[in-house]
Design a protein around this motif. Structure first.
Motif, PDB file in Angstrom:
ATOM      1  N   LYS A 155      43.257  40.310  40.504  1.00 34.48           N
ATOM      2  CA  LYS A 155      44.599  40.587  40.999  1.00 34.48           C
ATOM      3  C   LYS A 155      44.990  39.603  42.098  1.00 34.48           C
ATOM      4  O   LYS A 155      46.137  39.151  42.165  1.00 34.48           O
ATOM      5  CB  LYS A 155      44.684  42.024  41.523  1.00 34.48           C
ATOM      6  CG  LYS A 155      46.118  42.416  41.911  1.00 34.48           C
ATOM      7  CD  LYS A 155      46.221  43.831  42.436  1.00 34.48           C
ATOM      8  CE  LYS A 155      47.673  44.144  42.771  1.00 34.48           C
ATOM      9  NZ  LYS A 155      47.833  45.486  43.376  1.00 34.48           N
ATOM     10  N   ARG A 156      44.024  39.261  42.950  1.00 31.10           N
ATOM     11  CA  ARG A 156      44.321  38.313  44.029  1.00 31.10           C
ATOM     12  C   ARG A 156      44.682  36.940  43.456  1.00 31.10           C
ATOM     13  O   ARG A 156      45.625  36.290  43.916  1.00 31.10           O
ATOM     14  CB  ARG A 156      43.121  38.211  44.964  1.00 31.10           C
ATOM     15  CG  ARG A 156      43.361  37.344  46.199  1.00 31.10           C
ATOM     16  CD  ARG A 156      42.249  37.519  47.232  1.00 31.10           C
ATOM     17  NE  ARG A 156      40.929  37.233  46.674  1.00 31.10           N
ATOM     18  CZ  ARG A 156      40.023  38.160  46.399  1.00 31.10           C
ATOM     19  NH1 ARG A 156      40.285  39.435  46.615  1.00 31.10           N
ATOM     20  NH2 ARG A 156      38.844  37.818  45.909  1.00 31.10           N
ATOM     21  N   LYS A 157      43.960  36.501  42.423  1.00 36.37           N
ATOM     22  CA  LYS A 157      44.246  35.203  41.835  1.00 36.37           C
ATOM     23  C   LYS A 157      45.521  35.219  41.009  1.00 36.37           C
ATOM     24  O   LYS A 157      46.249  34.221  40.940  1.00 36.37           O
ATOM     25  CB  LYS A 157      43.075  34.772  40.939  1.00 36.37           C
ATOM     26  CG  LYS A 157      41.815  34.399  41.699  1.00 36.37           C
ATOM     27  CD  LYS A 157      40.709  33.995  40.738  1.00 36.37           C
ATOM     28  CE  LYS A 157      39.453  33.568  41.481  1.00 36.37           C
ATOM     29  NZ  LYS A 157      38.355  33.193  40.538  1.00 36.37           N
ATOM     30  N   THR A 158      45.802  36.349  40.362  1.00 35.03           N
ATOM     31  CA  THR A 158      46.951  36.423  39.457  1.00 35.03           C
ATOM     32  C   THR A 158      48.254  36.683  40.194  1.00 35.03           C
ATOM     33  O   THR A 158      49.279  36.057  39.905  1.00 35.03           O
ATOM     34  CB  THR A 158      46.725  37.525  38.408  1.00 35.03           C
ATOM     35  OG1 THR A 158      45.475  37.293  37.734  1.00 35.03           O
ATOM     36  CG2 THR A 158      47.848  37.540  37.384  1.00 35.03           C
ATOM     37  N   PHE A 159      48.215  37.617  41.143  1.00 31.96           N
ATOM     38  CA  PHE A 159      49.450  38.025  41.818  1.00 31.96           C
ATOM     39  C   PHE A 159      49.465  37.701  43.312  1.00 31.96           C
ATOM     40  O   PHE A 159      50.486  37.877  43.976  1.00 31.96           O
ATOM     41  CB  PHE A 159      49.685  39.533  41.635  1.00 31.96           C
ATOM     42  CG  PHE A 159      49.832  39.949  40.197  1.00 31.96           C
ATOM     43  CD1 PHE A 159      50.983  39.645  39.484  1.00 31.96           C
ATOM     44  CD2 PHE A 159      48.831  40.642  39.549  1.00 31.96           C
ATOM     45  CE1 PHE A 159      51.122  40.036  38.163  1.00 31.96           C
ATOM     46  CE2 PHE A 159      48.950  41.029  38.224  1.00 31.96           C
ATOM     47  CZ  PHE A 159      50.100  40.724  37.537  1.00 31.96           C
ATOM     48  N   GLY A 160      48.319  37.283  43.847  1.00 29.15           N
ATOM     49  CA  GLY A 160      48.253  37.045  45.284  1.00 29.15           C
ATOM     50  C   GLY A 160      48.332  38.327  46.095  1.00 29.15           C
ATOM     51  O   GLY A 160      48.802  38.323  47.231  1.00 29.15           O
TER      52      GLY A 160
END
Length: 669
Positions: free
Chosen positions: A493-498
């Motif tokens: 989620k951090r990589k995809t949506f920040g």
């Protein structure tokens, strides 16, 4: 008396005497003979050396060239292997057909004769001479001239398949005119035919010409890109090495016009393998009919087309054998060996419901509540709950905002599908009733001021168990194009949506919503492991491979790809919950008298590209998609079934009845 003529004075002499050089000596006749003899000897030596080169050094090459001018090696197509269902019923057939080949290097060099030949071929084959033009019969497409000239630049003496299949009458007429059509040949070939058509198209696949971008690879494997056909989809592609067979050769002596005079030798081709699949054609037909009828019913009730997409899968949970694989909409794979392919292919590609895609393995969806048995098994194994643990469902739980806990406007609300709530539930009840609140708490825990604290699985443990059940990875079935699914975690989620992972994300994951994506086959395989006591098998469509003479070459053996890290007693509890779902819970529409069935319904809410295109995602309400998974008999499973209906509403109302029909067809055989 003077003299009449004066006397001549004597001539004065120079002081040096002048002499003329003597003439050169004439050559000796003997020398001239020697020179002529030497010249003739050198000439004969040169001629002898040239003859030596022609006869001795270069002789084999010229002999081979002469043989090639006199002999022609005709490759003999190997009959492609057969595919059968588990009862021996044929799913493919090789039918005789005709095709027209052109050898560009053998065409007339005279432009007038060449043009006349092109016009004649255009009339008979219904093909335009020029690209973009039209033939005398109204046909259009790539022009004869462009195709032949392109082939001539690449390999002028390699046969070019100009058209296939060709009508029998046209083929015979071309054969009769063969002596007046230099460079044009008619061949009898074998054309693939699929007697079951759309019923098994996604499994069987189809054959076609070798794609240009892959020609080099296939050529290195012994194929001729100009004439050979290869599997391009389904098992035709996956089992190409078994199905292709081995080509033969016929050595033919020809006259000056290229007409066969006699056959000098022949090496017969070897037929491809005879492959028996795990598929049961009768069950496949019943599954397709049940799903198609439900889709038509939903469209009829809605008064418009709201869906044409769905999946039915049937598997032996104790071996991984696929008994039925239905993906709708489907297509007729006979189109890919038909002259109507260009127009038909365009329609298939432009269809928004994607009939060419096998949705059973290549499409990914949120599984909804059909995912809950996996969460229950993980929670039991980790000690988060016991079979006696009871959690209260008021119909809704509210999670205060982490940073502004006193602002109710920022709190998150999580609802059960039954807004009045299910009250106190243990894990068997929660599976039977598909209680969302129970699984919110089990997955993400519950820590709200003024209420008892409950520690859930948490995202790390939940992700670990999802992978253990085979989610997030292709199952490894023989078919090409299988998707891996998506198992989300905080890093993803951090990589995809920040953004950081929240408790709400874990809640949604606990009921099979949010970012989780599975293929129907992945979910069925995971539930089959629950049914069989904890073993993950690799799903397979191949039962045995035999030679054309019937000799067994390879027999199917169940392949274990994993074992669930869950104790047998915990899996027993999960199975009890799934039985309760059918006997008294959300899946009562799946009941069959006399057969104990375990099942789990699911209703996933999500908006994908197709839903957006159809305008189904207006406002906050998302389209609902129906799931149902089951196995039977519950005490000794023989079959596991999955049904998915895109935009099909409630799984309990629409997917479960389809599964019941499939199970009835299986047990009534």
């Amino acid at each position: 008396m003077s003299e009449p003529y004066p006397p001549r004075e004597p001539e004065a002499l120079d002081s040096v005497a002048v002499f003329r050089s003597p003439p050169p000596p004439r050559p000796s006749p003997h020398l001239r003979l020697i020179l002529w003899a030497l010249f003739i000897a050198l000439a004969f030596a040169g001629l002898g050396y040239r003859l030596y080169r022609l006869q001795i050094l270069e002789g084999p090459g010229y002999q081979a060239l002469g043989e090639r001018n006199r002999l022609r090696v005709i490759p003999l197509e190997a009959p492609r292997g057969l595919l059968l269902d588990r009862q021996g019923r044929p799913l493919v057939r090789n039918d005789p057909a005709f095709r027209v080949l052109v050898i560009p290097g053998d065409l007339p060099e005279d432009p007038t004769r060449r043009e006349a030949l092109f016009q004649q071929l255009s009339r008979w084959l219904g093909m335009p001479v020029e690209s973009g033009g039209a033939s005398a019969q109204g046909g259009s497409g790539p022009g004869i001239r462009d195709r032949i000239e392109a082939a001539a630049r690449e390999a002028p003496f390699r046969p070019l398949v100009l058209k296939e299949p060709v009508d029998r009458e046209v083929a015979f007429r071309l054969m009769e005119e063969g002596s007046r059509l230099p460079g044009v040949r008619v061949e009898v070939t074998l054309q693939r035919h699929y007697p079951t058509g759309p019923l098994t198209a996604h499994v069987v696949g189809f054959v076609g010409r070798i794609p240009a971008e892959q020609a080099t690879r296939y050529q290195a494997e012994g194929y001729d890109p100009a004439v050979d056909r290869v599997g391009l989809s389904g098992l035709e592609y996956a089992l190409e090495s078994w199905l292709r067979g081995t080509k033969g050769a016929r050595y033919v002596e020809e006259d000056a016009l290229g007409r066969p005079v006699r056959v000098l030798a022949e090496i017969p081709p070897q037929t491809g393998a005879r492959i028996t699949l795990t598929l049961d054609l009768q069950l496949q037909a019943a599954a397709r009919a049940a799903l198609q009828a439900k889709l038509e019913e939903l469209n009829r009730i809605a008064g418009r087309e709201i869906t044409r997409r769905g999946v039915v899968l049937a598997m032996r949970p104790t071996t991984g054998e696929i008994l039925a694989m239905v993906s709708l909409p489907d297509y007729d794979n006979n189109l890919f060996v038909s002259p109507d392919l260009p127009q038909a292919y365009r329609r298939l590609v432009e269809d928004p419901f994607a009939p060419l895609l096998n949705h059973a393995i290549a499409s990914q969806f949120a599984p909804g509540s059909s995912f809950k048995p996996i969460v229950a098994a993980a929670a039991l194994q980790e000690g988060v709950i016991t079979p006696r643990t009871r959690l209260f469902d008021p119909g809704e739980i509210v999670i205060p905002n982490r940073y502004f806990p006193n602002d109710p406007g920022l709190a998150q609300h999580f609802f059960c599908w039954l807004r009045s709530g299910h009250g106190w539930q243990d894990v068997v009840d929660a599976l039977a009733n598909s209680c969302n609140v129970f699984f919110y708490k089990v997955a993400g825990g519950y820590d709200v001021p003024g209420e008892p604290v409950f520690e859930g699985l948490g995202i790390e443990r939940l992700v670990r168990y999802m992978h253990a059940f085979g989610l997030g990875h292709p199952t490894g079935i023989e078919l090409p194009g299988e998707a891996a699914g998506q198992v989300p975690d905080p890093e993803w989620k951090r990589k995809t949506f920040g953004e950081t992972w929240s408790t709400g994300d874990t809640y949604n994951l606990g009921i099979g919503q949010g970012y989780l994506l599975v293929t129907p086959l992945q979910l069925l395989n995971a539930v089959s492991a629950i049914a069989n006591g904890g073993t993950l098998y690799r799903p397979t469509l191949v039962r045995e491979i035999a030679g054309p003479d019937g000799r067994l070459l390879k027999a199917f053996q169940p392949e274990v790809i994993g074992r669930l890290p869950i104790a047998p007693e915990h899996l027993t509890v999960v199975r009890e919950g799934m039985v309760a779902a059918v006997e008294r819970g959300t899946a009562v529409r799946a009941q069959i008298p006399g057969i104990r069935i375990a099942g789990k319904t699911g209703t996933a809410e999500f908006c994908d590209d197709l839903a957006l295109r159809m305008g189904l995602c207006a406002g906050r309400r998302l389209p609902s998609h129906a799931w149902f998974i089951a196995f039977a008999p519950a005490e000794a499973p023989e079959i596991a079934v999955l049904v998915f209906i895109w935009n099909g509403g409630e799984g309990s109302q629409n997917a479960a009845p389809v599964a019941r029909e499939v199970l009835e067809a299986y047990f009534q055989r």
